[in-house]
Design a protein around this motif. Structure first.
Motif, PDB file in Angstrom:
ATOM      1  N   MET A 173       4.228  -1.151 -15.568  1.00  0.00           N
ATOM      2  CA  MET A 173       2.817  -0.972 -15.891  1.00  0.00           C
ATOM      3  C   MET A 173       2.097  -0.234 -14.774  1.00  0.00           C
ATOM      4  N   ARG A 174       0.920   0.310 -15.113  1.00  0.00           N
ATOM      5  CA  ARG A 174       0.111   1.049 -14.141  1.00  0.00           C
ATOM      6  C   ARG A 174      -1.356   0.925 -14.517  1.00  0.00           C
ATOM      7  N   LYS A 175      -2.199   1.007 -13.474  1.00  0.00           N
ATOM      8  CA  LYS A 175      -3.646   1.064 -13.681  1.00  0.00           C
ATOM      9  C   LYS A 175      -4.245   2.025 -12.663  1.00  0.00           C
ATOM     10  N   PHE A 176      -5.065   2.949 -13.154  1.00  0.00           N
ATOM     11  CA  PHE A 176      -5.816   3.820 -12.257  1.00  0.00           C
ATOM     12  C   PHE A 176      -7.056   3.058 -11.813  1.00  0.00           C
ATOM     13  N   LEU A 177      -7.301   3.057 -10.518  1.00  0.00           N
ATOM     14  CA  LEU A 177      -8.398   2.284  -9.947  1.00  0.00           C
ATOM     15  C   LEU A 177      -9.617   3.166  -9.733  1.00  0.00           C
ATOM     16  N   ARG A 178     -10.774   2.582  -9.920  1.00  0.00           N
ATOM     17  CA  ARG A 178     -12.028   3.276  -9.628  1.00  0.00           C
ATOM     18  C   ARG A 178     -13.087   2.218  -9.388  1.00  0.00           C
ATOM     19  N   LEU A 179     -14.122   2.619  -8.703  1.00  0.00           N
ATOM     20  CA  LEU A 179     -15.255   1.726  -8.507  1.00  0.00           C
ATOM     21  C   LEU A 179     -15.944   1.560  -9.851  1.00  0.00           C
ATOM     22  N   PRO A 180     -16.289   0.361 -10.232  1.00  0.00           N
ATOM     23  CA  PRO A 180     -16.882   0.144 -11.542  1.00  0.00           C
ATOM     24  C   PRO A 180     -18.253   0.800 -11.675  1.00  0.00           C
ATOM     25  N   ASN A 181     -18.424   1.595 -12.726  1.00  0.00           N
ATOM     26  CA  ASN A 181     -19.703   2.207 -13.080  1.00  0.00           C
ATOM     27  C   ASN A 181     -20.356   2.984 -11.945  1.00  0.00           C
ATOM     28  N   VAL A 238      -5.862   3.789  -2.104  1.00  0.00           N
ATOM     29  CA  VAL A 238      -4.933   3.731  -3.227  1.00  0.00           C
ATOM     30  C   VAL A 238      -5.722   3.994  -4.504  1.00  0.00           C
ATOM     31  N   THR A 239      -5.286   4.963  -5.300  1.00  0.00           N
ATOM     32  CA  THR A 239      -6.016   5.327  -6.514  1.00  0.00           C
ATOM     33  C   THR A 239      -5.408   4.726  -7.780  1.00  0.00           C
ATOM     34  N   PHE A 240      -4.193   4.199  -7.678  1.00  0.00           N
ATOM     35  CA  PHE A 240      -3.582   3.522  -8.821  1.00  0.00           C
ATOM     36  C   PHE A 240      -2.604   2.478  -8.310  1.00  0.00           C
ATOM     37  N   LEU A 241      -2.367   1.477  -9.137  1.00  0.00           N
ATOM     38  CA  LEU A 241      -1.359   0.454  -8.839  1.00  0.00           C
ATOM     39  C   LEU A 241      -0.310   0.489  -9.925  1.00  0.00           C
ATOM     40  N   ILE A 263       0.819  -1.211   0.000  1.00  0.00           N
ATOM     41  CA  ILE A 263       0.000   0.000   0.000  1.00  0.00           C
ATOM     42  C   ILE A 263       0.854   1.264   0.000  1.00  0.00           C
ATOM     43  N   ALA A 264       1.916   1.287   0.779  1.00  0.00           N
ATOM     44  CA  ALA A 264       2.732   2.497   0.924  1.00  0.00           C
ATOM     45  C   ALA A 264       3.304   2.991  -0.399  1.00  0.00           C
ATOM     46  N   THR A 265       3.523   2.084  -1.344  1.00  0.00           N
ATOM     47  CA  THR A 265       4.123   2.470  -2.634  1.00  0.00           C
ATOM     48  C   THR A 265       3.183   2.231  -3.817  1.00  0.00           C
ATOM     49  N   ASN A 266       1.920   1.912  -3.541  1.00  0.00           N
ATOM     50  CA  ASN A 266       0.937   1.623  -4.600  1.00  0.00           C
ATOM     51  C   ASN A 266       1.419   0.498  -5.512  1.00  0.00           C
ATOM     52  N   GLU A 267       2.104  -0.452  -4.963  1.00  0.00           N
ATOM     53  CA  GLU A 267       2.744  -1.485  -5.782  1.00  0.00           C
ATOM     54  C   GLU A 267       2.009  -2.818  -5.746  1.00  0.00           C
ATOM     55  N   LEU A 268       1.727  -3.314  -6.917  1.00  0.00           N
ATOM     56  CA  LEU A 268       1.291  -4.692  -7.072  1.00  0.00           C
ATOM     57  C   LEU A 268       2.591  -5.486  -7.141  1.00  0.00           C
ATOM     58  N   ARG A 269       2.958  -6.102  -6.049  1.00  0.00           N
ATOM     59  CA  ARG A 269       4.258  -6.754  -5.932  1.00  0.00           C
ATOM     60  C   ARG A 269       4.274  -8.122  -6.595  1.00  0.00           C
ATOM     61  N   ALA A 270       3.150  -8.841  -6.485  1.00  0.00           N
ATOM     62  CA  ALA A 270       3.158 -10.206  -7.013  1.00  0.00           C
ATOM     63  C   ALA A 270       1.753 -10.657  -7.373  1.00  0.00           C
ATOM     64  N   CYS A 271       1.687 -11.462  -8.385  1.00  0.00           N
ATOM     65  CA  CYS A 271       0.478 -12.190  -8.749  1.00  0.00           C
ATOM     66  C   CYS A 271       0.962 -13.432  -9.491  1.00  0.00           C
ATOM     67  N   TYR A 272       1.097 -14.519  -8.758  1.00  0.00           N
ATOM     68  CA  TYR A 272       1.626 -15.754  -9.326  1.00  0.00           C
ATOM     69  C   TYR A 272       0.586 -16.859  -9.231  1.00  0.00           C
ATOM     70  N   VAL A 273       0.537 -17.685 -10.267  1.00  0.00           N
ATOM     71  CA  VAL A 273      -0.407 -18.799 -10.324  1.00  0.00           C
ATOM     72  C   VAL A 273       0.359 -20.041 -10.786  1.00  0.00           C
ATOM     73  N   LEU A 274       0.083 -21.166 -10.133  1.00  0.00           N
ATOM     74  CA  LEU A 274       0.705 -22.418 -10.562  1.00  0.00           C
ATOM     75  C   LEU A 274       0.312 -22.737 -11.999  1.00  0.00           C
ATOM     76  N   PRO A 275       1.219 -23.326 -12.753  1.00  0.00           N
ATOM     77  CA  PRO A 275       0.892 -23.680 -14.146  1.00  0.00           C
ATOM     78  C   PRO A 275      -0.382 -24.520 -14.267  1.00  0.00           C
TER      79      PRO A 275
END
Length: 168
Positions: free
Chosen positions: A119-127, A78-81, A42-54
């Motif tokens: 990469m980056r994504k601005f976050l918002r509540l959908p619709n 957090v408004t962006f990742l 959260i402190a750095t707006n960082e998505l640090r990991a997203c790993y999935v087994l093959p």
């Protein structure tokens, strides 16, 4: 791809579990087995990991992890990742709304260097548009509050229909 680096040692696991960056770590399970993990700093707006087994790829696990990370991020203001993605994961993140900022290098904890996609994504509540209510919307807001109260509490606070003195 060498993102995982050399075989995992006890020392590497110890460093991971110290969690010096105060990451919020999630795991994904299918039938009681952990098949993926994600981490948000959260402190750095960082998505640090997203790993999935093959064995769990293309089953919605990565997308589910990412949706939950984004929900938690929004909940924490957090408004962006942002992230350093592997080159091979770039299409996955692009499909989920992340934009490429630049291609570069990521320095691994081992000191090794890997090609990455920043990469980056601005976050918002959908619709959902959040705005200040207007003075002429007083009756609408009052009706909404009453509807929420009715749906939340039901008959708990409804006036009794039993005449006084005739209760069992």
């Amino acid at each position: 791809e060498n993102w995982a680096g050399p075989p995992v040692t006890e020392a590497m696991l110890e460093r991971f579990f110290v969690n010096r960056d105060k990451g919020i770590r999630l795991v994904a399970e299918i039938e009681g087995q952990i098949v993926g993990m994600g981490e948000l700093i959260i402190a750095t707006n960082e998505l640090r990991a997203c790993y999935v087994l093959p064995s769990a790829i293309r089953k919605g696990v990565g997308s589910a992890i990412l949706r939950e990370i984004e929900r938690i991020a929004l909940e924490n203001g957090v408004t962006f990742l942002q992230m350093d993605s592997s080159v091979t994961a770039e299409p996955f993140y692009k499909a989920l709304g992340y934009e490429v900022l630049e291609y570069g290098e990521h320095i691994l904890s081992s000191g090794g260097r890997m090609a990455c996609v920043k990469m980056r994504k601005f976050l918002r509540l959908p619709n959902v548009l959040i705005r200040q209510s207007k003075h002429d919307e007083h009756n609408i807001v009052q009706a909404l509050v009453q509807k929420v109260a009715d749906e939340t509490f039901g008959d708990l606070f409804a006036p009794s229909t039993v005449p006084i003195g005739e209760e069992d």
